[in-house]
Enzyme design. Sequence first.
Site, PDB file in Angstrom:
ATOM      1  N   GLU A   1       3.889  -5.601  12.229  1.00 60.59           N
ATOM      2  CA  GLU A   1       2.783  -4.266  12.007  1.00 60.59           C
ATOM      3  C   GLU A   1       1.758  -4.980  11.151  1.00 60.59           C
ATOM      4  O   GLU A   1       1.827  -5.159   9.879  1.00 60.59           O
ATOM      5  CB  GLU A   1       3.557  -3.200  11.375  1.00 60.59           C
ATOM      6  CG  GLU A   1       4.745  -2.770  12.009  1.00 60.59           C
ATOM      7  CD  GLU A   1       4.300  -2.015  13.669  1.00 60.59           C
ATOM      8  OE1 GLU A   1       3.119  -1.705  13.805  1.00 60.59           O
ATOM      9  OE2 GLU A   1       5.274  -2.331  14.336  1.00 60.59           O
TER      10      GLU A   1
ATOM     11  N   THR B   1      -1.010 -13.130   7.842  1.00 53.98           N
ATOM     12  CA  THR B   1       0.523 -13.596   7.527  1.00 53.98           C
ATOM     13  C   THR B   1       1.173 -13.432   8.623  1.00 53.98           C
ATOM     14  O   THR B   1       2.210 -14.049   8.958  1.00 53.98           O
ATOM     15  CB  THR B   1       0.883 -12.581   6.327  1.00 53.98           C
ATOM     16  OG1 THR B   1      -0.108 -12.410   5.472  1.00 53.98           O
ATOM     17  CG2 THR B   1       2.339 -13.209   5.697  1.00 53.98           C
TER      18      THR B   1
ATOM     19  N   ASN C   1       0.702  -1.205   0.029  1.00 52.48           N
ATOM     20  CA  ASN C   1      -0.169   0.062   0.090  1.00 52.48           C
ATOM     21  C   ASN C   1       0.681   1.052   0.054  1.00 52.48           C
ATOM     22  O   ASN C   1       0.502   2.080  -0.691  1.00 52.48           O
ATOM     23  CB  ASN C   1      -0.917   0.080   1.082  1.00 52.48           C
ATOM     24  CG  ASN C   1      -0.487  -0.066   2.359  1.00 52.48           C
ATOM     25  OD1 ASN C   1       0.489  -0.653   2.935  1.00 52.48           O
ATOM     26  ND2 ASN C   1      -0.969   0.675   3.328  1.00 52.48           N
TER      27      ASN C   1
ATOM     28  N   GLU D   1       7.424   0.478  15.994  1.00 51.42           N
ATOM     29  CA  GLU D   1       8.261   0.915  14.958  1.00 51.42           C
ATOM     30  C   GLU D   1       8.608   2.292  15.385  1.00 51.42           C
ATOM     31  O   GLU D   1       7.891   2.863  16.278  1.00 51.42           O
ATOM     32  CB  GLU D   1       7.928   0.755  13.546  1.00 51.42           C
ATOM     33  CG  GLU D   1       7.896  -0.734  12.931  1.00 51.42           C
ATOM     34  CD  GLU D   1       7.610  -0.641  11.611  1.00 51.42           C
ATOM     35  OE1 GLU D   1       6.840  -0.101  10.984  1.00 51.42           O
ATOM     36  OE2 GLU D   1       8.278  -1.695  10.902  1.00 51.42           O
TER      37      GLU D   1
ATOM     38  N   GLY E   1       2.371  -6.115   7.265  1.00 55.15           N
ATOM     39  CA  GLY E   1       1.424  -6.889   6.337  1.00 55.15           C
ATOM     40  C   GLY E   1       0.170  -7.086   7.042  1.00 55.15           C
ATOM     41  O   GLY E   1      -0.165  -6.710   7.848  1.00 55.15           O
TER      42      GLY E   1
HETATM   43  P1  NAD Z   1       0.260  -9.417   2.928  1.00 58.48           P
HETATM   44  O1  NAD Z   1       0.520 -10.062   4.393  1.00 58.48           O
HETATM   45  O2  NAD Z   1      -0.235 -10.328   1.805  1.00 58.48           O
HETATM   46  O3  NAD Z   1       1.681  -9.321   2.603  1.00 58.48           O
HETATM   47  C1  NAD Z   1       2.620  -8.478   2.983  1.00 58.48           C
HETATM   48  C2  NAD Z   1       4.262  -9.000   2.797  1.00 58.48           C
HETATM   49  O4  NAD Z   1       4.359 -10.293   2.948  1.00 58.48           O
HETATM   50  C3  NAD Z   1       4.408  -9.352   1.195  1.00 58.48           C
HETATM   51  O5  NAD Z   1       5.712  -8.807   0.812  1.00 58.48           O
HETATM   52  C4  NAD Z   1       4.151 -10.723   1.038  1.00 58.48           C
HETATM   53  O6  NAD Z   1       4.737 -11.078  -0.305  1.00 58.48           O
HETATM   54  C5  NAD Z   1       4.656 -11.029   1.999  1.00 58.48           C
HETATM   55  N1  NAD Z   1       4.314 -12.657   2.650  1.00 58.48           N
HETATM   56  C6  NAD Z   1       3.142 -13.198   2.251  1.00 58.48           C
HETATM   57  N2  NAD Z   1       3.200 -14.370   2.704  1.00 58.48           N
HETATM   58  C7  NAD Z   1       4.266 -14.585   3.345  1.00 58.48           C
HETATM   59  C8  NAD Z   1       4.730 -15.465   4.086  1.00 58.48           C
HETATM   60  N3  NAD Z   1       4.192 -16.818   4.406  1.00 58.48           N
HETATM   61  N4  NAD Z   1       6.084 -15.565   4.701  1.00 58.48           N
HETATM   62  C9  NAD Z   1       6.548 -14.223   4.636  1.00 58.48           C
HETATM   63  N5  NAD Z   1       6.178 -13.314   3.879  1.00 58.48           N
HETATM   64  C10 NAD Z   1       5.123 -13.489   3.123  1.00 58.48           C
HETATM   65  O7  NAD Z   1      -0.090  -8.331   3.087  1.00 58.48           O
HETATM   66  P2  NAD Z   1      -0.459  -6.968   1.811  1.00 58.48           P
HETATM   67  O8  NAD Z   1      -1.810  -7.484   1.168  1.00 58.48           O
HETATM   68  O9  NAD Z   1       0.746  -6.961   1.210  1.00 58.48           O
HETATM   69  O10 NAD Z   1      -0.805  -5.705   2.870  1.00 58.48           O
HETATM   70  C11 NAD Z   1      -2.087  -5.463   3.294  1.00 58.48           C
HETATM   71  C12 NAD Z   1      -2.073  -5.358   4.819  1.00 58.48           C
HETATM   72  O11 NAD Z   1      -0.981  -4.885   5.434  1.00 58.48           O
HETATM   73  C13 NAD Z   1      -3.370  -5.111   5.299  1.00 58.48           C
HETATM   74  O12 NAD Z   1      -3.743  -6.025   6.294  1.00 58.48           O
HETATM   75  C14 NAD Z   1      -2.928  -3.710   6.079  1.00 58.48           C
HETATM   76  O13 NAD Z   1      -3.566  -3.535   7.389  1.00 58.48           O
HETATM   77  C15 NAD Z   1      -1.399  -4.040   6.350  1.00 58.48           C
HETATM   78  N6  NAD Z   1      -0.582  -3.105   6.697  1.00 58.48           N
HETATM   79  C16 NAD Z   1      -0.381  -2.737   8.002  1.00 58.48           C
HETATM   80  C17 NAD Z   1       0.404  -1.608   8.221  1.00 58.48           C
HETATM   81  C18 NAD Z   1       0.910  -1.394   9.828  1.00 58.48           C
HETATM   82  O14 NAD Z   1       1.949  -0.461   9.932  1.00 58.48           O
HETATM   83  N7  NAD Z   1       0.359  -2.156  10.840  1.00 58.48           N
HETATM   84  C19 NAD Z   1       1.152  -0.772   7.381  1.00 58.48           C
HETATM   85  C20 NAD Z   1       0.405  -1.138   6.073  1.00 58.48           C
HETATM   86  C21 NAD Z   1      -0.240  -2.338   5.827  1.00 58.48           C
END
Ligand code: NAD
Length: 480
Positions: A248, A230, A150, A461, A226
């Site tokens: 996070e 995950t 995002n 963080e 993420g």
């Molecule tokens: P995601 O969990 O699908 O992916 C995040 C990252 O993790 C990507 O690089 C992905 O390739 C990697 N990943 C996926 N599966 C993995 C695994 N099994 N092992 C290791 N890495 C893996 O999330 P997304 O769809 O990319 O992002 C959206 C989410 O992120 C939303 O839930 C949002 O709220 C969250 N987010 C949180 C923050 C925060 O600071 N708390 C900030 C931004 C986004």
Amino acid sequence: MQKIHNYINGEIVAPAAGNYLDNVEPATGQIYSLIANSDEQDLEQAVAAAEAAKNHWGNSSLEKRAEILCRLADLIDANADELAKAEAVDNGKAITFAKAVDIYRSSANIRFFAHAATQFSSESHAMGDVAINYTLRDPIGIVGCISPWNFPLYLFTWKIAPALASGNAVIAKPSEITPMTAYLFSKLCIEAGLPKGVLNILHGTGAAIGGPITSHPKIKAISFTGGSATGAHIAKVTAGMFKKLSLELGGKNPTLVFADCDFEETVNEVVRAAFSNQGQICLCGSRIYIERSIYDKFKAAFVEKVSQLKIGDPLDETTQHGATVSQSHMDKILSYIELAQQEGGTILTGGKRHLMDGRCKKGFFIEPTVIEGLDNQCRTNQEEIFGPICTLMPFDTEQEALELANGTQYGLASSVWTNDLKRAHRVAKQIEAGIVWINCWLLRDLRTPFGGVKSSGVGREGGLEAMRFFTEPKNVCVKY
Ligand code: NAD
């Protein structure tokens, strides 16, 4: 077609197995580049490079590290137009937003932690005339940083900057959905003179390369941003290896609007809080609770403002609302709009895919959508949708507002709109969230702790929290 390659040992290299993924431009639905889909072979090369680089980097002077990082920040600024355009193409976000928020913050992150490293100090604890304890805070060694789509470069640099500034060698993985600016960034690292192997950037899916990074025995800490599912998976994988973990995760953030707020300003800012970046910010306020005495007035002003948001080509400088990040994400968001109606919600504005002509006719655009009439327990109000959808709900008392706000599994951010000073402090204290904004939203001081409670994460963080996460404390007790 352009290929997005890895950055290993100071060089841009193709993935060892030669596998690639399609990279789609969200505004057009067209494949426009290919992404390295890395695997264990690439990871082993990156770990070997990090292993060779880590001691020299970890022992280098703080001034030297800060100088290189500041050079990198300057290069981001010098290339801001190109990077903002790349972010808008890759992610679908409006280019003016990409420049003002994403790229501005990316260089700010790096500059901030370059300076933080030179100011960082460790503790000492005197025991009268018996002994003195001092705490060493050495780099961990090799750390892994995994970021989402995002805020591609913004969140990528938010992790790697403190990791590098505190002297670690880093293996970093940007999201495979938005890899372009991390790739461009790797070229800037070479230009800035970052020593070889200090930062290694591996592209690819979570399954192909994210998993191997989290389970690699030589990678001693994982900083992950993420989704909560995950994050839970990574916590399980790493638990038996006793890695340091910063998670996070997702949010379902409440916005509390009291009748004594500054009405106009609150309407404007609550719209921004709900719909910035097409609602794809973990901090977006998607559950909006409004004191009943101003509910109708607020609803009318809010809906009018939302319906005026200009949807358009992300590359058009007048666009306020761009595309959502992918076809599958758009489909997920649209399915929640459907669900909200099945759950008894009424759509006040939006509610559909937005179809455009010309270049963007196959783009993944969704109208900013406002829904009312739902209860707090329904799935629409409990699950993270992460798109341009928010719900409006009335409340009668401060206690009720707090119960509604705290009534989900998430606890990342919140905002409270009131001119009652005592109430502001009282509510802030009782909200279950890592971040509370009073009469503002997304006003960020990079020194403050950033993160969530409950299913929104573990650890913080920002500022000293990040410098502490990326260092290992060792207490030395010296008897007089
Ligand atoms: P995601 O969990 O699908 O992916 C995040 C990252 O993790 C990507 O690089 C992905 O390739 C990697 N990943 C996926 N599966 C993995 C695994 N099994 N092992 C290791 N890495 C893996 O999330 P997304 O769809 O990319 O992002 C959206 C989410 O992120 C939303 O839930 C949002 O709220 C969250 N987010 C949180 C923050 C925060 O600071 N708390 C900030 C931004 C986004």
